[in-house]
Design a protein around this motif. Sequence first.
Motif, PDB file in Angstrom:
ATOM      1  N   ALA A 128      34.427  38.061  32.560  1.00  0.00           N
ATOM      2  CA  ALA A 128      35.271  39.000  31.819  1.00  0.00           C
ATOM      3  C   ALA A 128      36.759  38.759  32.052  1.00  0.00           C
ATOM      4  O   ALA A 128      37.565  38.846  31.120  1.00  0.00           O
ATOM      5  CB  ALA A 128      34.905  40.437  32.204  1.00  0.00           C
ATOM      6  N   PHE A 129      37.138  38.431  33.306  1.00  0.00           N
ATOM      7  CA  PHE A 129      38.564  38.340  33.651  1.00  0.00           C
ATOM      8  C   PHE A 129      39.039  36.918  33.902  1.00  0.00           C
ATOM      9  O   PHE A 129      40.219  36.693  34.173  1.00  0.00           O
ATOM     10  CB  PHE A 129      38.865  39.209  34.877  1.00  0.00           C
ATOM     11  CG  PHE A 129      38.531  40.660  34.676  1.00  0.00           C
ATOM     12  CD1 PHE A 129      39.299  41.457  33.835  1.00  0.00           C
ATOM     13  CD2 PHE A 129      37.443  41.224  35.309  1.00  0.00           C
ATOM     14  CE1 PHE A 129      38.990  42.791  33.643  1.00  0.00           C
ATOM     15  CE2 PHE A 129      37.117  42.569  35.121  1.00  0.00           C
ATOM     16  CZ  PHE A 129      37.899  43.353  34.289  1.00  0.00           C
ATOM     17  N   SER A 130      38.132  35.943  33.838  1.00  0.00           N
ATOM     18  CA  SER A 130      38.489  34.515  33.942  1.00  0.00           C
ATOM     19  C   SER A 130      39.304  34.219  35.204  1.00  0.00           C
ATOM     20  O   SER A 130      40.353  33.585  35.161  1.00  0.00           O
ATOM     21  CB  SER A 130      39.289  34.072  32.702  1.00  0.00           C
ATOM     22  OG  SER A 130      38.532  34.291  31.535  1.00  0.00           O
ATOM     23  N   ARG A 131      38.796  34.673  36.338  1.00  0.00           N
ATOM     24  CA  ARG A 131      39.481  34.361  37.591  1.00  0.00           C
ATOM     25  C   ARG A 131      38.452  34.197  38.712  1.00  0.00           C
ATOM     26  O   ARG A 131      37.336  34.709  38.625  1.00  0.00           O
ATOM     27  CB  ARG A 131      40.495  35.436  37.960  1.00  0.00           C
ATOM     28  CG  ARG A 131      39.918  36.809  38.268  1.00  0.00           C
ATOM     29  CD  ARG A 131      40.984  37.708  38.875  1.00  0.00           C
ATOM     30  NE  ARG A 131      40.455  39.022  39.191  1.00  0.00           N
ATOM     31  CZ  ARG A 131      40.641  40.107  38.453  1.00  0.00           C
ATOM     32  NH1 ARG A 131      41.345  40.016  37.329  1.00  0.00           N
ATOM     33  NH2 ARG A 131      40.123  41.268  38.828  1.00  0.00           N
ATOM     34  N   MET A 132      38.845  33.479  39.756  1.00  0.00           N
ATOM     35  CA  MET A 132      37.968  33.239  40.886  1.00  0.00           C
ATOM     36  C   MET A 132      37.677  34.553  41.611  1.00  0.00           C
ATOM     37  O   MET A 132      38.602  35.277  41.981  1.00  0.00           O
ATOM     38  CB  MET A 132      38.623  32.259  41.866  1.00  0.00           C
ATOM     39  CG  MET A 132      37.811  32.012  43.135  1.00  0.00           C
ATOM     40  SD  MET A 132      36.262  31.136  42.825  1.00  0.00           S
ATOM     41  CE  MET A 132      36.905  29.528  42.317  1.00  0.00           C
ATOM     42  N   PRO A 133      36.408  34.905  41.815  1.00  0.00           N
ATOM     43  CA  PRO A 133      36.097  36.148  42.529  1.00  0.00           C
ATOM     44  C   PRO A 133      36.529  36.071  43.989  1.00  0.00           C
ATOM     45  O   PRO A 133      36.436  35.014  44.633  1.00  0.00           O
ATOM     46  CB  PRO A 133      34.572  36.260  42.398  1.00  0.00           C
ATOM     47  CG  PRO A 133      34.107  34.874  42.129  1.00  0.00           C
ATOM     48  CD  PRO A 133      35.199  34.197  41.367  1.00  0.00           C
ATOM     49  N   ILE A 134      37.003  37.187  44.495  1.00  0.00           N
ATOM     50  CA  ILE A 134      37.453  37.232  45.889  1.00  0.00           C
ATOM     51  C   ILE A 134      36.311  36.901  46.839  1.00  0.00           C
ATOM     52  O   ILE A 134      36.522  36.287  47.889  1.00  0.00           O
ATOM     53  CB  ILE A 134      38.033  38.631  46.202  1.00  0.00           C
ATOM     54  CG1 ILE A 134      39.239  38.913  45.314  1.00  0.00           C
ATOM     55  CG2 ILE A 134      38.400  38.754  47.670  1.00  0.00           C
ATOM     56  CD1 ILE A 134      39.812  40.300  45.483  1.00  0.00           C
ATOM     57  N   ALA A 135      35.081  37.269  46.479  1.00  0.00           N
ATOM     58  CA  ALA A 135      33.935  37.032  47.361  1.00  0.00           C
ATOM     59  C   ALA A 135      33.684  35.555  47.606  1.00  0.00           C
ATOM     60  O   ALA A 135      33.068  35.187  48.614  1.00  0.00           O
ATOM     61  CB  ALA A 135      32.685  37.671  46.765  1.00  0.00           C
ATOM     62  N   LEU A 136      34.158  34.676  46.698  1.00  0.00           N
ATOM     63  CA  LEU A 136      33.942  33.237  46.860  1.00  0.00           C
ATOM     64  C   LEU A 136      35.207  32.516  47.301  1.00  0.00           C
ATOM     65  O   LEU A 136      35.241  31.290  47.335  1.00  0.00           O
ATOM     66  CB  LEU A 136      33.429  32.644  45.544  1.00  0.00           C
ATOM     67  CG  LEU A 136      32.048  33.136  45.116  1.00  0.00           C
ATOM     68  CD1 LEU A 136      31.671  32.580  43.757  1.00  0.00           C
ATOM     69  CD2 LEU A 136      30.995  32.745  46.152  1.00  0.00           C
ATOM     70  N   ASP A 137      36.222  33.274  47.651  1.00  0.00           N
ATOM     71  CA  ASP A 137      37.446  32.680  48.157  1.00  0.00           C
ATOM     72  C   ASP A 137      37.269  32.328  49.638  1.00  0.00           C
ATOM     73  O   ASP A 137      36.463  32.925  50.348  1.00  0.00           O
ATOM     74  CB  ASP A 137      38.619  33.652  47.983  1.00  0.00           C
ATOM     75  CG  ASP A 137      39.953  32.975  48.247  1.00  0.00           C
ATOM     76  OD1 ASP A 137      40.453  33.111  49.371  1.00  0.00           O
ATOM     77  OD2 ASP A 137      40.478  32.310  47.330  1.00  0.00           O
TER      78      ASP A 137
END
Length: 264
Positions: A223-232
């Motif tokens: 939806a937001f086209s960004r890397m999720p914080i959980a996979l950072d």
Amino acid sequence: MTANHPGEHLLRRYARGDDDIAADELWAVEAHLETCAPCRGRLAPDPLATAVWADLAPLVARTPQMPRARPWRRLLHGWVSPAAGPWLAMMLLVTAAAVGLDQAGTTAGGQVPLVLLVAPVLPVLGVAASWGRSFDPAHELTAATPRAGLPLLFRRTASVLAVVVPGLAVAGLLTDVAPARWLLPCLAFTVGTLALGALVGITRAAIGLVVAWAAAIVAPTFAFSRMPIALDAAATPVWAGALAAGLVVIAARRMAFTRLEANR
């Protein structure tokens, strides 16, 4: 029990079929009797055992003997559920499909590889299929054996990881996704399935975690086209803490896996 063999009182209670024997003691006695001929001989003089054997001996003599399974097949069945094969193949196909879509440029939100999104929860499906009664028609027979419970669950979980993790490693190499980004979440979700499964059942735990991952991580990523914080990379300590917490819960609730209720 003594240091090496069950005591006489415990063996007499086991031979009588007493219902008040603790589950861990019952499991230990049955597992010990499988490999200890002297202790099985100590049961022989029991009147109940003698009467039961007198009724069974003629039937056993007339019963056709099944061919002995080959050693490698017995070892394989101790580690892999007969129903798990199609699920393991399906997980490898999902991994291959994710690699193909990533290679074709169909990434989540234009920047997050699909391999990275499916890797953490992919083994969860295999764990559910290798132990849950919903997927294995012979599960109740397996779960009733003396060696069932957490040891068998760990072996079958290890067999799932032995298939899935190498496949994900190859997928990571093909899509330039470093193992450090998916391996710890993958292990944390697998251990979390076992820990939550001790409370609500393995199958329910697996479904719940997969749905939660899809709703909280996968959907927002698209939806937001960004890397999720959980996979950072910054989330690594959180995943390590979740992994440690799951191991603690499993150790505290280890006897729950000896009951069929944990296998829903």
